[in-house]
Design a protein around this motif. Structure first.
Motif, short mmCIF file in Angstrom:
data_model
loop_
_atom_site.label_atom_id
_atom_site.label_comp_id
_atom_site.label_asym_id
_atom_site.label_seq_id
_atom_site.Cartn_x
_atom_site.Cartn_y
_atom_site.Cartn_z
N ASP A 55 0.82 -1.21 0.00
CA ASP A 55 0.00 0.00 0.00
C ASP A 55 0.86 1.26 0.00
OD1 ASP A 55 -2.20 -1.60 -0.02
OD2 ASP A 55 -2.74 -1.26 2.09
N ARG A 56 1.98 1.22 0.71
CA ARG A 56 2.87 2.39 0.72
C ARG A 56 3.58 2.57 -0.60
NH1 ARG A 56 6.63 1.19 5.32
NH2 ARG A 56 5.44 -0.70 5.41
N VAL A 57 3.95 1.46 -1.23
CA VAL A 57 4.72 1.53 -2.47
C VAL A 57 3.81 1.89 -3.65
CG1 VAL A 57 6.09 0.14 -4.08
CG2 VAL A 57 6.49 -0.03 -1.63
N PRO A 59 0.47 3.68 -3.88
CA PRO A 59 -0.67 4.36 -3.26
C PRO A 59 -1.90 4.44 -4.17
CG PRO A 59 1.10 5.91 -3.73
CD PRO A 59 1.63 4.54 -4.00
N ARG A 60 -1.70 4.58 -5.47
CA ARG A 60 -2.86 4.69 -6.36
C ARG A 60 -3.64 3.38 -6.39
NH1 ARG A 60 -1.52 6.80 -12.12
NH2 ARG A 60 -0.99 8.60 -10.87
N ARG A 61 -2.92 2.29 -6.49
CA ARG A 61 -3.58 0.98 -6.49
C ARG A 61 -4.27 0.72 -5.15
NH1 ARG A 61 -0.34 -4.15 -8.59
NH2 ARG A 61 -0.55 -2.93 -10.50
N ALA A 62 -3.63 1.13 -4.05
CA ALA A 62 -4.22 0.93 -2.73
C ALA A 62 -5.51 1.75 -2.59
CB ALA A 62 -3.22 1.33 -1.64
N ARG A 63 -5.49 2.97 -3.10
CA ARG A 63 -6.69 3.82 -3.03
C ARG A 63 -7.81 3.20 -3.87
NH1 ARG A 63 -9.12 8.23 -5.67
NH2 ARG A 63 -10.11 9.65 -4.20
N ALA A 64 -7.49 2.71 -5.05
CA ALA A 64 -8.51 2.08 -5.90
C ALA A 64 -9.08 0.84 -5.21
CB ALA A 64 -7.91 1.72 -7.25
N ALA A 65 -8.23 0.07 -4.55
CA ALA A 65 -8.70 -1.12 -3.84
C ALA A 65 -9.63 -0.74 -2.69
CB ALA A 65 -7.51 -1.93 -3.32
N ARG A 66 -9.27 0.33 -1.97
CA ARG A 66 -10.15 0.80 -0.88
C ARG A 66 -11.51 1.23 -1.42
NH1 ARG A 66 -5.56 3.39 0.96
NH2 ARG A 66 -6.32 5.39 0.18
#
Length: 78
Positions: A55-57, A59-66
């Motif tokens: 998620d830190r590496v 962030p865009r993918r983590a935001r989309a997943a959220r």
């Protein structure tokens, strides 16, 4: 019919042989269960750490997943 009695005799011998080991099997099962729980807890800790790192590496993918998760929860019917 001696053939029909042989499996019973073998089973009886096997049961008699296993009786002293029954107590050892119980303690081994308990130890292995505790060891399995420790390994599982370690695995889950490492998995959580890896997800946080991802998620830190990315962030865009983590935001989309959220966002996808939030949409799933909004459309979930109880």
């Amino acid at each position: 019919m001696p053939d029909a009695e042989q499996p019973r005799e073998r089973q009886a011998r096997r049961d008699a042989r296993d009786l002293p080991d029954a107590q050892e099997n119980v303690t081994d099962a308990q130890e292995s269960d505790a060891a399995r729980r420790r390994r599982r807890a370690q695995f889950l800790r490492e998995l959580h750490e890896a997800k946080q790192l991802r998620d830190r590496v990315q962030p865009r993918r983590a935001r989309a997943a959220r966002m996808r998760q939030q949409m799933r929860m909004r459309t979930f019917r109880w």
